[in-house]
Design a protein around this motif. Structure first.
Motif, PDB file in Angstrom:
ATOM      1  N   GLY A 147       0.673  -1.214   0.000  1.00  0.00           N
ATOM      2  CA  GLY A 147      -0.207   0.056  -0.216  1.00  0.00           C
ATOM      3  C   GLY A 147       0.801   1.118  -0.074  1.00  0.00           C
ATOM      4  O   GLY A 147       1.919   1.256  -0.117  1.00  0.00           O
ATOM      5  N   SER A 148       0.181   2.393   0.305  1.00  0.00           N
ATOM      6  CA  SER A 148       0.880   3.794   0.256  1.00  0.00           C
ATOM      7  C   SER A 148       1.570   3.665   1.642  1.00  0.00           C
ATOM      8  O   SER A 148       1.260   2.938   2.571  1.00  0.00           O
ATOM      9  CB  SER A 148      -0.219   4.823   0.054  1.00  0.00           C
ATOM     10  N   LEU A 152       0.462   2.180   5.313  1.00  0.00           N
ATOM     11  CA  LEU A 152       1.592   1.622   6.492  1.00  0.00           C
ATOM     12  C   LEU A 152       1.363   2.188   7.721  1.00  0.00           C
ATOM     13  O   LEU A 152       1.327   1.329   8.732  1.00  0.00           O
ATOM     14  CB  LEU A 152       2.895   1.549   5.891  1.00  0.00           C
ATOM     15  N   LEU A 153       1.234   3.477   7.814  1.00  0.00           N
ATOM     16  CA  LEU A 153       0.980   4.212   9.103  1.00  0.00           C
ATOM     17  C   LEU A 153      -0.265   3.762   9.869  1.00  0.00           C
ATOM     18  O   LEU A 153      -0.276   3.615  11.165  1.00  0.00           O
ATOM     19  CB  LEU A 153       1.075   5.685   9.042  1.00  0.00           C
ATOM     20  N   LYS A 154      -1.311   3.411   8.817  1.00  0.00           N
ATOM     21  CA  LYS A 154      -2.505   2.656   9.716  1.00  0.00           C
ATOM     22  C   LYS A 154      -2.197   1.652  10.182  1.00  0.00           C
ATOM     23  O   LYS A 154      -2.632   1.094  11.268  1.00  0.00           O
ATOM     24  CB  LYS A 154      -3.572   2.804   8.702  1.00  0.00           C
ATOM     25  N   ALA A 155      -1.269   0.656   9.699  1.00  0.00           N
ATOM     26  CA  ALA A 155      -0.814  -0.488  10.099  1.00  0.00           C
ATOM     27  C   ALA A 155      -0.163  -0.511  11.348  1.00  0.00           C
ATOM     28  O   ALA A 155      -0.040  -1.194  12.204  1.00  0.00           O
ATOM     29  CB  ALA A 155      -0.196  -1.542   9.128  1.00  0.00           C
ATOM     30  N   ASP A 157      -0.193   1.936  13.416  1.00  0.00           N
ATOM     31  CA  ASP A 157      -1.147   2.436  14.513  1.00  0.00           C
ATOM     32  C   ASP A 157      -0.783   2.865  15.696  1.00  0.00           C
ATOM     33  O   ASP A 157      -1.166   2.350  16.617  1.00  0.00           O
ATOM     34  CB  ASP A 157      -2.272   1.413  14.361  1.00  0.00           C
ATOM     35  N   GLY A 158       0.428   3.622  15.981  1.00  0.00           N
ATOM     36  CA  GLY A 158       0.827   4.328  17.063  1.00  0.00           C
ATOM     37  C   GLY A 158       1.688   3.297  18.038  1.00  0.00           C
ATOM     38  O   GLY A 158       1.998   3.638  19.057  1.00  0.00           O
ATOM     39  N   THR A 159       2.098   2.263  17.369  1.00  0.00           N
ATOM     40  CA  THR A 159       2.809   1.117  18.207  1.00  0.00           C
ATOM     41  C   THR A 159       4.299   1.452  18.336  1.00  0.00           C
ATOM     42  O   THR A 159       5.087   0.848  19.049  1.00  0.00           O
ATOM     43  CB  THR A 159       2.672  -0.380  17.548  1.00  0.00           C
ATOM     44  N   ALA A 160       4.749   2.310  17.388  1.00  0.00           N
ATOM     45  CA  ALA A 160       6.234   2.861  17.623  1.00  0.00           C
ATOM     46  C   ALA A 160       7.193   1.650  17.431  1.00  0.00           C
ATOM     47  O   ALA A 160       7.820   1.361  18.268  1.00  0.00           O
ATOM     48  CB  ALA A 160       6.493   3.696  18.785  1.00  0.00           C
ATOM     49  N   PRO A 161       6.997   0.814  16.350  1.00  0.00           N
ATOM     50  CA  PRO A 161       7.718  -0.224  16.088  1.00  0.00           C
ATOM     51  C   PRO A 161       9.178   0.254  15.814  1.00  0.00           C
ATOM     52  O   PRO A 161       9.637   1.045  15.198  1.00  0.00           O
ATOM     53  CB  PRO A 161       7.030  -0.902  14.752  1.00  0.00           C
ATOM     54  N   SER A 162      10.054  -0.939  15.581  1.00  0.00           N
ATOM     55  CA  SER A 162      11.397  -0.771  15.017  1.00  0.00           C
ATOM     56  C   SER A 162      11.294  -1.327  13.801  1.00  0.00           C
ATOM     57  O   SER A 162      10.520  -2.257  13.220  1.00  0.00           O
ATOM     58  CB  SER A 162      12.264  -1.533  15.764  1.00  0.00           C
ATOM     59  N   LEU A 163      11.789  -0.195  12.723  1.00  0.00           N
ATOM     60  CA  LEU A 163      11.581  -0.753  11.305  1.00  0.00           C
ATOM     61  C   LEU A 163      13.001  -0.993  10.955  1.00  0.00           C
ATOM     62  O   LEU A 163      14.205  -0.647  11.185  1.00  0.00           O
ATOM     63  CB  LEU A 163      11.317   0.689  10.717  1.00  0.00           C
ATOM     64  N   GLU A 173       8.971  10.947   5.715  1.00  0.00           N
ATOM     65  CA  GLU A 173       9.319  11.681   7.112  1.00  0.00           C
ATOM     66  C   GLU A 173       8.326  11.058   8.128  1.00  0.00           C
ATOM     67  O   GLU A 173       8.630  10.917   9.260  1.00  0.00           O
ATOM     68  CB  GLU A 173       9.261  13.347   7.215  1.00  0.00           C
ATOM     69  N   ALA A 174       7.038  11.218   7.565  1.00  0.00           N
ATOM     70  CA  ALA A 174       6.022  10.504   8.672  1.00  0.00           C
ATOM     71  C   ALA A 174       6.277   9.136   9.108  1.00  0.00           C
ATOM     72  O   ALA A 174       5.850   8.862  10.309  1.00  0.00           O
ATOM     73  CB  ALA A 174       4.800  10.595   7.941  1.00  0.00           C
ATOM     74  N   LEU A 175       7.059   8.396   8.442  1.00  0.00           N
ATOM     75  CA  LEU A 175       7.334   7.183   8.712  1.00  0.00           C
ATOM     76  C   LEU A 175       8.586   7.039   9.607  1.00  0.00           C
ATOM     77  O   LEU A 175       8.536   6.138  10.571  1.00  0.00           O
ATOM     78  CB  LEU A 175       7.689   6.182   7.428  1.00  0.00           C
ATOM     79  N   THR A 176       9.396   7.813   9.365  1.00  0.00           N
ATOM     80  CA  THR A 176      10.826   8.069  10.428  1.00  0.00           C
ATOM     81  C   THR A 176      10.146   8.595  11.711  1.00  0.00           C
ATOM     82  O   THR A 176      10.495   7.853  12.928  1.00  0.00           O
ATOM     83  CB  THR A 176      11.630   8.798   9.776  1.00  0.00           C
ATOM     84  N   ILE A 177       9.181   9.280  11.816  1.00  0.00           N
ATOM     85  CA  ILE A 177       8.798   9.760  12.959  1.00  0.00           C
ATOM     86  C   ILE A 177       7.752   8.870  13.840  1.00  0.00           C
ATOM     87  O   ILE A 177       7.997   8.752  15.230  1.00  0.00           O
ATOM     88  CB  ILE A 177       7.556  11.064  12.675  1.00  0.00           C
TER      89      ILE A 177
END
Length: 221
Positions: A147-148, A152-155, A157-163, A173-177
């Motif tokens: 997806g877009s 991914l940000l919805k997936a 969902d505020g869990t602050a994972p390690s990428l 930038e939104a992904l890194t935040i």
């Protein structure tokens, strides 16, 4: 790369990734990386893959008959690239007795991460604005998705994972935040596929992993 001639005392593993970008190859002697092609020869194209394999083997002082194991990405990525990799490996396996390990490139990345991380996402940049991702939460793998960056940000969902992701995937930038930590792959994807196969920590499957963004391509299937 300067390759030292070695006596074969450990298995030789050839790793192939032909579905992301121009693809890549990696060659291991035991757990040691002895050859690498980051895709400059466009190994995602059928007519270039075998010559590129020969080149990597020759630089390491090896031949195809020396290879004990072939690890190959079954996706995600370009449909053509996935088919090229899997078909080539199937042909090589038919010609001689060699172990084949097929895996998701996303799972290979997740298995390369810190085993103590309880919430991890692997992210790959595909064509256009598409991202592919898979999570590993408390040791459990999710299904791969596409997806877009908003999807991914919805997936996440505020869990602050390690990428863990390729450099192209962190341009948002939104992904890194949203992440608590980001690990950027510093080697070609084939390197991680080979390492995962050697460690024996992935699901072995030759089933192609085709991901279709249905929001962008409705009604194709």
């Amino acid at each position: 790369m300067n390759i030292t001639q070695r006596t074969k005392t450990s298995p030789i593993t050839l790793a192939i990734e032909s579905a992301i970008g121009k693809g890549s190859l990696a060659l291991f002697h035991g757990e040691e990386l002895v050859g690498l092609s980051p895709g400059g020869s466009d190994v995602s194209r059928a007519e270039h893959l075998i010559p590129s394999i020969d080149e990597v083997l020759n630089e390491a002082g090896r031949k195809l008959v020396d290879v004990d194991r072939i690890a190959v990405s079954r996706g995600p990525g370009s449909y053509t690239g996935i088919r090229v990799g899997l078909a080539t490996v199937a042909g090589l396996a038919a010609a001689r007795n060699v172990e084949i390990v097929g895996m998701s490139a996303l799972e290979a990345l997740l298995q390369s991460g810190n085993s103590e991380e309880s919430n991890m996402f692997a992210v790959l940049k595909l064509g256009g604005s598409d991202l592919a991702w898979q999570s590993k939460v408390s040791g459990e793998f999710s299904d791969p998705e596409i997806g877009s960056v908003d999807d991914l940000l919805k997936a996440i969902d505020g869990t602050a994972p390690s990428l863990i992701c390729t450099p192209e995937a962190v341009e948002y930038e939104a992904l890194t935040i949203a992440a608590s930590k980001i690990s950027i792959t510093d080697e070609a994807l084939a390197f991680y596929i080979g390492r995962a196969a050697i460690a024996g920590r992935v699901t072995n499957s030759s089933e192609p992993l085709y991901l279709l963004n249905r929001r962008r391509n409705p009604g194709l299937f």
